[in-house]
Scaffold this motif. Structure first.
Motif, PDB file in Angstrom:
ATOM      1  N   ALA A  57      14.478  -3.039  15.804  1.00  0.00           N
ATOM      2  CA  ALA A  57      13.625  -1.919  15.398  1.00  0.00           C
ATOM      3  C   ALA A  57      13.433  -1.904  13.891  1.00  0.00           C
ATOM      4  CB  ALA A  57      14.226  -0.598  15.871  1.00  0.00           C
ATOM      5  N   ALA A  58      14.479  -2.217  13.148  1.00  0.00           N
ATOM      6  CA  ALA A  58      14.388  -2.239  11.682  1.00  0.00           C
ATOM      7  C   ALA A  58      13.371  -3.273  11.207  1.00  0.00           C
ATOM      8  CB  ALA A  58      15.754  -2.518  11.075  1.00  0.00           C
ATOM      9  N   ALA A  59      13.343  -4.435  11.841  1.00  0.00           N
ATOM     10  CA  ALA A  59      12.385  -5.468  11.446  1.00  0.00           C
ATOM     11  C   ALA A  59      10.952  -4.986  11.651  1.00  0.00           C
ATOM     12  CB  ALA A  59      12.648  -6.754  12.232  1.00  0.00           C
ATOM     13  N   LEU A  60      10.695  -4.320  12.765  1.00  0.00           N
ATOM     14  CA  LEU A  60       9.355  -3.785  13.005  1.00  0.00           C
ATOM     15  C   LEU A  60       9.039  -2.655  12.033  1.00  0.00           C
ATOM     16  CD1 LEU A  60       7.293  -1.677  14.666  1.00  0.00           C
ATOM     17  CD2 LEU A  60       6.894  -4.157  14.860  1.00  0.00           C
ATOM     18  N   ASN A  61      10.017  -1.776  11.798  1.00  0.00           N
ATOM     19  CA  ASN A  61       9.805  -0.675  10.847  1.00  0.00           C
ATOM     20  C   ASN A  61       9.481  -1.189   9.453  1.00  0.00           C
ATOM     21  OD1 ASN A  61      10.124   1.434  12.656  1.00  0.00           O
ATOM     22  ND2 ASN A  61      12.318   1.616  12.294  1.00  0.00           N
ATOM     23  N   ALA A  62      10.078  -2.300   9.061  1.00  0.00           N
ATOM     24  CA  ALA A  62       9.775  -2.870   7.743  1.00  0.00           C
ATOM     25  C   ALA A  62       8.287  -3.161   7.623  1.00  0.00           C
ATOM     26  CB  ALA A  62      10.594  -4.141   7.510  1.00  0.00           C
ATOM     27  N   LEU A  63       7.695  -3.675   8.687  1.00  0.00           N
ATOM     28  CA  LEU A  63       6.257  -3.950   8.673  1.00  0.00           C
ATOM     29  C   LEU A  63       5.443  -2.664   8.739  1.00  0.00           C
ATOM     30  CD1 LEU A  63       6.154  -7.050  11.057  1.00  0.00           C
ATOM     31  CD2 LEU A  63       6.184  -7.021   8.552  1.00  0.00           C
ATOM     32  N   LEU A  64       5.933  -1.686   9.484  1.00  0.00           N
ATOM     33  CA  LEU A  64       5.239  -0.395   9.542  1.00  0.00           C
ATOM     34  C   LEU A  64       5.233   0.304   8.190  1.00  0.00           C
ATOM     35  CD1 LEU A  64       6.409   1.310  12.859  1.00  0.00           C
ATOM     36  CD2 LEU A  64       4.062   0.803  12.189  1.00  0.00           C
ATOM     37  N   TYR A  65       6.370   0.268   7.510  1.00  0.00           N
ATOM     38  CA  TYR A  65       6.517   0.986   6.244  1.00  0.00           C
ATOM     39  C   TYR A  65       5.841   0.276   5.078  1.00  0.00           C
ATOM     40  CZ  TYR A  65      10.404   3.389   8.653  1.00  0.00           C
ATOM     41  OH  TYR A  65      11.187   4.083   9.524  1.00  0.00           O
ATOM     42  N   HIS A  66       5.678  -1.034   5.179  1.00  0.00           N
ATOM     43  CA  HIS A  66       5.108  -1.782   4.055  1.00  0.00           C
ATOM     44  C   HIS A  66       3.637  -1.397   3.900  1.00  0.00           C
ATOM     45  CE1 HIS A  66       5.696  -4.953   1.128  1.00  0.00           C
ATOM     46  NE2 HIS A  66       4.449  -5.300   1.355  1.00  0.00           N
ATOM     47  N   PRO A  67       3.220  -1.109   2.675  1.00  0.00           N
ATOM     48  CA  PRO A  67       1.841  -0.649   2.480  1.00  0.00           C
ATOM     49  C   PRO A  67       0.805  -1.709   2.866  1.00  0.00           C
ATOM     50  CG  PRO A  67       2.968  -0.938   0.370  1.00  0.00           C
ATOM     51  CD  PRO A  67       3.972  -1.193   1.438  1.00  0.00           C
ATOM     52  N   ILE A  68      -0.331  -1.215   3.289  1.00  0.00           N
ATOM     53  CA  ILE A  68      -1.458  -2.074   3.590  1.00  0.00           C
ATOM     54  C   ILE A  68      -2.093  -2.471   2.253  1.00  0.00           C
ATOM     55  CG2 ILE A  68      -3.691  -2.233   4.764  1.00  0.00           C
ATOM     56  CD1 ILE A  68      -2.661   0.083   6.569  1.00  0.00           C
ATOM     57  N   PRO A  69      -2.333  -3.774   2.052  1.00  0.00           N
ATOM     58  CA  PRO A  69      -2.953  -4.162   0.774  1.00  0.00           C
ATOM     59  C   PRO A  69      -4.337  -3.537   0.629  1.00  0.00           C
ATOM     60  CG  PRO A  69      -2.215  -6.106   2.003  1.00  0.00           C
ATOM     61  CD  PRO A  69      -2.073  -4.910   2.911  1.00  0.00           C
ATOM     62  N   SER A  70      -4.621  -3.088  -0.559  1.00  0.00           N
ATOM     63  CA  SER A  70      -5.964  -2.539  -0.798  1.00  0.00           C
ATOM     64  C   SER A  70      -6.946  -3.689  -0.922  1.00  0.00           C
ATOM     65  CB  SER A  70      -5.969  -1.708  -2.089  1.00  0.00           C
ATOM     66  OG  SER A  70      -5.768  -2.551  -3.209  1.00  0.00           O
ATOM     67  N   GLU A  71      -8.206  -3.390  -0.759  1.00  0.00           N
ATOM     68  CA  GLU A  71      -9.233  -4.435  -0.844  1.00  0.00           C
ATOM     69  C   GLU A  71      -9.208  -5.105  -2.218  1.00  0.00           C
ATOM     70  OE1 GLU A  71     -13.082  -3.220   0.453  1.00  0.00           O
ATOM     71  OE2 GLU A  71     -12.275  -2.253   2.238  1.00  0.00           O
ATOM     72  N   GLU A  72      -8.782  -4.378  -3.259  1.00  0.00           N
ATOM     73  CA  GLU A  72      -8.740  -4.939  -4.608  1.00  0.00           C
ATOM     74  C   GLU A  72      -7.727  -6.069  -4.713  1.00  0.00           C
ATOM     75  OE1 GLU A  72      -7.772  -1.576  -6.969  1.00  0.00           O
ATOM     76  OE2 GLU A  72      -9.614  -0.532  -6.505  1.00  0.00           O
ATOM     77  N   THR A  73      -6.649  -5.998  -3.902  1.00  0.00           N
ATOM     78  CA  THR A  73      -5.604  -7.014  -4.011  1.00  0.00           C
ATOM     79  C   THR A  73      -5.825  -8.177  -3.067  1.00  0.00           C
ATOM     80  OG1 THR A  73      -4.208  -5.879  -2.407  1.00  0.00           O
ATOM     81  CG2 THR A  73      -3.877  -5.334  -4.740  1.00  0.00           C
ATOM     82  N   LEU A  74      -6.863  -8.108  -2.223  1.00  0.00           N
ATOM     83  CA  LEU A  74      -7.127  -9.199  -1.265  1.00  0.00           C
ATOM     84  C   LEU A  74      -7.857 -10.346  -1.931  1.00  0.00           C
ATOM     85  CD1 LEU A  74      -8.102  -7.198   1.906  1.00  0.00           C
ATOM     86  CD2 LEU A  74      -5.953  -8.275   1.408  1.00  0.00           C
TER      87      LEU A  74
END
Length: 195
Positions: A178-195
């Motif tokens: 569960a912690a491994a999945l939560n790490a992905l849930l909690y990690h911010p979505i990159p903004s279009e500026e950083t793509l």
């Protein structure tokens, strides 16, 4: 929606980073490694986990785009925050050569189809069954625990070439999966500026 981090969690991660330098890991890898270590208070996961940033980036995007999350047991589901999960263990039956966990994986696949994130934290037979399906997963978090079949099922996952988070040893369990999945849930979505 920004997640509010409790001061105890902040202090726990500060202490973790004081004991272990994780700064060399790429962002999503670091997030998963740190959250797994935090969930078990076990620094050995830093060298025991097997994962690749190249697998985590598209999985992170799929998760945040709404891909289904399938878990092998309710205990894993209970540890995942802010996300509905699919668990079919209550509906599953065992039979000759088939455990309830393996049958639950079959039922879940029939429900969600390809492209899901699979989080296996309890039953090696669930992970083994997943590997027999043409599930085309976005990611498999394969961290079942135990002395019978756990290490072997994780080795089979790594050999499969599927995008995965696993570990080498018998360690694992619902909390770390569960912690491994939560790490992905909690990690911010990159903004279009950083793509």
């Amino acid at each position: 929606m920004n997640r509010i981090v409790h001061p105890i969690e902040q202090e726990s991660f500060r202490r973790l980073r004081a004991r272990l330098d994780t700064s060399h890991f790429p962002p999503l890898t670091r997030a998963v490694v740190e959250r797994v270590i935090h969930s078990a208070a076990d620094l050995e996961y830093a060298s025991d986990l097997v994962l690749a940033e190249a697998d985590l980036v598209p999985a992170h995007a799929a998760l945040h785009a709404g891909a289904p999350v399938v878990v092998d047991v309710e205990m894993v589901a209970a540890g995942i925050t802010r996300r509905r999960t699919v668990c079919r263990l209550k509906d599953a039956r065992s039979g000759p050569g088939l455990t309830r966990s393996a049958h639950a994986v079959r039922l879940a696949y029939e429900e969600v189809g390809p492209g899901a994130l699979w989080v296996i934290g309890c039953a090696p037979t669930a992970l083994e069954e997943l590997l027999t399906l043409d599930a085309a997963p976005a990611l498999v978090i394969g961290l079942p625990v135990g002395f019978v079949g756990a290490a072997e099922s994780k080795a089979a996952l790594r050999a499969s070439g599927l995008p995965a988070v696993s570990n080498v040893s018998e360690k694992g369990g619902s909390a770390v999966a569960a912690a491994a999945l939560n790490a992905l849930l909690y990690h911010p979505i990159p903004s279009e500026e950083t793509l």
